[in-house]
Design a protein around this motif. Sequence first.
Motif, PDB file in Angstrom:
ATOM      1  N   PRO A  10       7.421   8.129   0.903  1.00 16.76           N
ATOM      2  CA  PRO A  10       6.251   8.996   0.772  1.00 16.76           C
ATOM      3  C   PRO A  10       5.466   8.749  -0.509  1.00 16.76           C
ATOM      4  O   PRO A  10       4.251   8.954  -0.536  1.00 16.76           O
ATOM      5  CB  PRO A  10       6.861  10.408   0.789  1.00 16.76           C
ATOM      6  N   ASP A  11       6.149   8.283  -1.575  1.00 17.24           N
ATOM      7  CA  ASP A  11       5.475   7.994  -2.836  1.00 17.24           C
ATOM      8  C   ASP A  11       4.522   6.815  -2.731  1.00 17.24           C
ATOM      9  O   ASP A  11       3.706   6.591  -3.622  1.00 17.24           O
ATOM     10  CB  ASP A  11       6.500   7.708  -3.940  1.00 17.24           C
ATOM     11  N   TYR A  41      10.449  -4.234  -2.535  1.00 18.55           N
ATOM     12  CA  TYR A  41       9.126  -4.837  -2.585  1.00 18.55           C
ATOM     13  C   TYR A  41       9.024  -5.786  -3.774  1.00 18.55           C
ATOM     14  O   TYR A  41       9.537  -5.508  -4.855  1.00 18.55           O
ATOM     15  CB  TYR A  41       8.044  -3.766  -2.684  1.00 18.55           C
ATOM     16  N   LYS A  42       8.308  -6.893  -3.565  1.00 20.04           N
ATOM     17  CA  LYS A  42       8.125  -7.874  -4.628  1.00 20.04           C
ATOM     18  C   LYS A  42       6.948  -7.531  -5.524  1.00 20.04           C
ATOM     19  O   LYS A  42       6.882  -7.985  -6.667  1.00 20.04           O
ATOM     20  CB  LYS A  42       7.926  -9.263  -4.019  1.00 20.04           C
ATOM     21  N   VAL A  43       6.012  -6.757  -4.992  1.00 19.90           N
ATOM     22  CA  VAL A  43       4.845  -6.312  -5.758  1.00 19.90           C
ATOM     23  C   VAL A  43       4.610  -4.841  -5.440  1.00 19.90           C
ATOM     24  O   VAL A  43       5.050  -4.340  -4.400  1.00 19.90           O
ATOM     25  CB  VAL A  43       3.576  -7.132  -5.416  1.00 19.90           C
ATOM     26  N   PRO A  44       3.910  -4.110  -6.314  1.00 24.38           N
ATOM     27  CA  PRO A  44       3.608  -2.705  -6.018  1.00 24.38           C
ATOM     28  C   PRO A  44       2.682  -2.588  -4.801  1.00 24.38           C
ATOM     29  O   PRO A  44       1.651  -3.267  -4.731  1.00 24.38           O
ATOM     30  CB  PRO A  44       2.916  -2.215  -7.293  1.00 24.38           C
ATOM     31  N   VAL A  45       3.071  -1.755  -3.870  1.00 26.62           N
ATOM     32  CA  VAL A  45       2.315  -1.562  -2.631  1.00 26.62           C
ATOM     33  C   VAL A  45       2.082  -0.067  -2.414  1.00 26.62           C
ATOM     34  O   VAL A  45       3.019   0.738  -2.505  1.00 26.62           O
ATOM     35  CB  VAL A  45       3.073  -2.146  -1.422  1.00 26.62           C
ATOM     36  N   VAL A  46       0.818   0.300  -2.133  1.00 29.30           N
ATOM     37  CA  VAL A  46       0.475   1.682  -1.805  1.00 29.30           C
ATOM     38  C   VAL A  46      -0.445   1.673  -0.588  1.00 29.30           C
ATOM     39  O   VAL A  46      -1.331   0.814  -0.468  1.00 29.30           O
ATOM     40  CB  VAL A  46      -0.223   2.391  -2.993  1.00 29.30           C
ATOM     41  N   CYS A  52      -1.523  14.966   8.751  1.00 32.38           N
ATOM     42  CA  CYS A  52      -0.064  15.025   8.738  1.00 32.38           C
ATOM     43  C   CYS A  52       0.425  15.066   7.297  1.00 32.38           C
ATOM     44  O   CYS A  52      -0.364  15.009   6.355  1.00 32.38           O
ATOM     45  CB  CYS A  52       0.534  13.816   9.463  1.00 32.38           C
ATOM     46  N   MET A  53       1.736  15.141   7.123  1.00 27.59           N
ATOM     47  CA  MET A  53       2.356  15.115   5.812  1.00 27.59           C
ATOM     48  C   MET A  53       2.638  13.663   5.413  1.00 27.59           C
ATOM     49  O   MET A  53       2.779  12.782   6.262  1.00 27.59           O
ATOM     50  CB  MET A  53       3.668  15.898   5.835  1.00 27.59           C
ATOM     51  N   ARG A  54       2.744  13.422   4.106  1.00 26.60           N
ATOM     52  CA  ARG A  54       3.045  12.068   3.632  1.00 26.60           C
ATOM     53  C   ARG A  54       4.377  11.562   4.181  1.00 26.60           C
ATOM     54  O   ARG A  54       4.502  10.388   4.509  1.00 26.60           O
ATOM     55  CB  ARG A  54       3.077  12.033   2.102  1.00 26.60           C
ATOM     56  N   GLN A  55       5.357  12.437   4.264  1.00 19.02           N
ATOM     57  CA  GLN A  55       6.665  12.048   4.780  1.00 19.02           C
ATOM     58  C   GLN A  55       6.551  11.538   6.210  1.00 19.02           C
ATOM     59  O   GLN A  55       7.145  10.522   6.576  1.00 19.02           O
ATOM     60  CB  GLN A  55       7.627  13.240   4.723  1.00 19.02           C
ATOM     61  N   LEU A  85       5.113   4.533   9.425  1.00 15.83           N
ATOM     62  CA  LEU A  85       4.886   3.167   8.949  1.00 15.83           C
ATOM     63  C   LEU A  85       6.186   2.386   8.869  1.00 15.83           C
ATOM     64  O   LEU A  85       6.233   1.196   9.201  1.00 15.83           O
ATOM     65  CB  LEU A  85       4.205   3.201   7.579  1.00 15.83           C
ATOM     66  N   SER A  86       7.248   3.035   8.407  1.00 13.83           N
ATOM     67  CA  SER A  86       8.558   2.374   8.322  1.00 13.83           C
ATOM     68  C   SER A  86       9.000   1.881   9.691  1.00 13.83           C
ATOM     69  O   SER A  86       9.511   0.765   9.844  1.00 13.83           O
ATOM     70  CB  SER A  86       9.603   3.324   7.745  1.00 13.83           C
TER      71      SER A  86
END
Length: 443
Positions: free
Chosen positions: A104-105, A72-77, A85-88, A94-95
């Motif tokens: 997941p982070d 990533y070129k910039v921080p993305v959340v 559901c779980m973050r994983q 999404l991936s």
Amino acid sequence: MQRLRCFKSFWQLFRSSCEGAAKQANSSRSYSHGPSSFGLLFDIDGVLVRGKTLIPGAKECFRNLVDRNGKYKVPVVFVTNAGNCMRQTKAEHLSHLLQVEVSPDQVMLSHSPLRMFTQFQKKCVLVSGQGPVEEVAHNLGFENVVTIDMLREAYPVLDFVDHNRRPKDFIPPSKGLRPIDAVILFGEPIRWETNFQLIIDVLLTNGDPGKTWISTQYPHIPVLACNMDLLWMAEAKNPRFGHGMFLVCLENLYKKVTGYDLKYEALIGKPSVVTYNYAELLIRQQAEKLGWNIPVKTLYAIGDNPMSDVYGANLYNRYLQASQRTRAKVQAKSCGGGADHTAEAVDDHRKMTAAEMGSSTAAYVSDEDLPETCSSILVCTGVYSREQQELPSDPAQTVTEQHIFHGHRDFRFDPSLTQPSFVVQDVKEAVELVFRQEGWPLE
């Protein structure tokens, strides 16, 4: 400057776990590295997807947010009020959809900040919602978890709305459970009538639904709720009921039965400040992984719901502005700048209700590395739609004031908080606008 104390230990953990652009060839425009320091907060439903369908432009947008090595070129959340559901699992989904790696982070679900409420982790908690709610609760650190189905099985005579689910021929004896110490509402459940009945039973019996109701048992045991969205956008042409609708019903049922207001120990998820504080820590983590050595000064929150995404980002921006005033006044006093304005500065934060902050019991510590601003960007591919309301020709113009308040009962209706910093058609235009704002050239 004030900051949630519980965030401090989490940030230390984040720092210890952190690691440490290039231009990607593309037939369309790509985003090049520049001198500014900013981060992107993406809502998911109505911004990137509608149900299971990817919104046009989202995949191209994210291809351009990573370099040829997938960095990533910039921080993305990703900040979503979903929580079933779980973050994983959400990261993998999404991936797959966006065709870029999402860890997941980088994913924050509505219930993620519940990790901070350590005072409940060893207590017996009743959880409501759908999906792997028991696994989610354990993953968040809760050790003694009771689901609605477990409670229904332990007390067979409580759930009597659906005749087909009533005990047949004979009534099995109650098994009994450890008394419930708190109730956690993760999201909208499948059988609302069952959840309403059993939650009310627990609240009116001080956590022991095998006993007789005590309508004078007030205040009741703690209730922690995630996701206040009244409406959300899927494949249908019109918005669908969200967990906020379930909360409205539960609140009114409780008051009708007892005459008292249902009280919340915590309201988690957008638009509460605690959610954006937590998201900002994830942005910091991503910035460190990218090797950035300067603080993130500006956050851009991209969403489709004026009452959730826009209200929340603007409320957090108000919090950031109050924090800056607090620090300035404290610094002025330390430099001998005259009268003591500390109490006045602290009062800037107290003007926000406990619900808007996210918790009635939060404590604060000093932190000088907060962003300076958080800008809200409203897209027209979800709850807010060009078909339902005319889109201003100038992106800086405000959206017409909404006369119906779709926010949570415990949040004040402040029309100015529903006015986005910018209005664009979709997520691709949103990111292009951000890069222009920050002076990062589009190629």
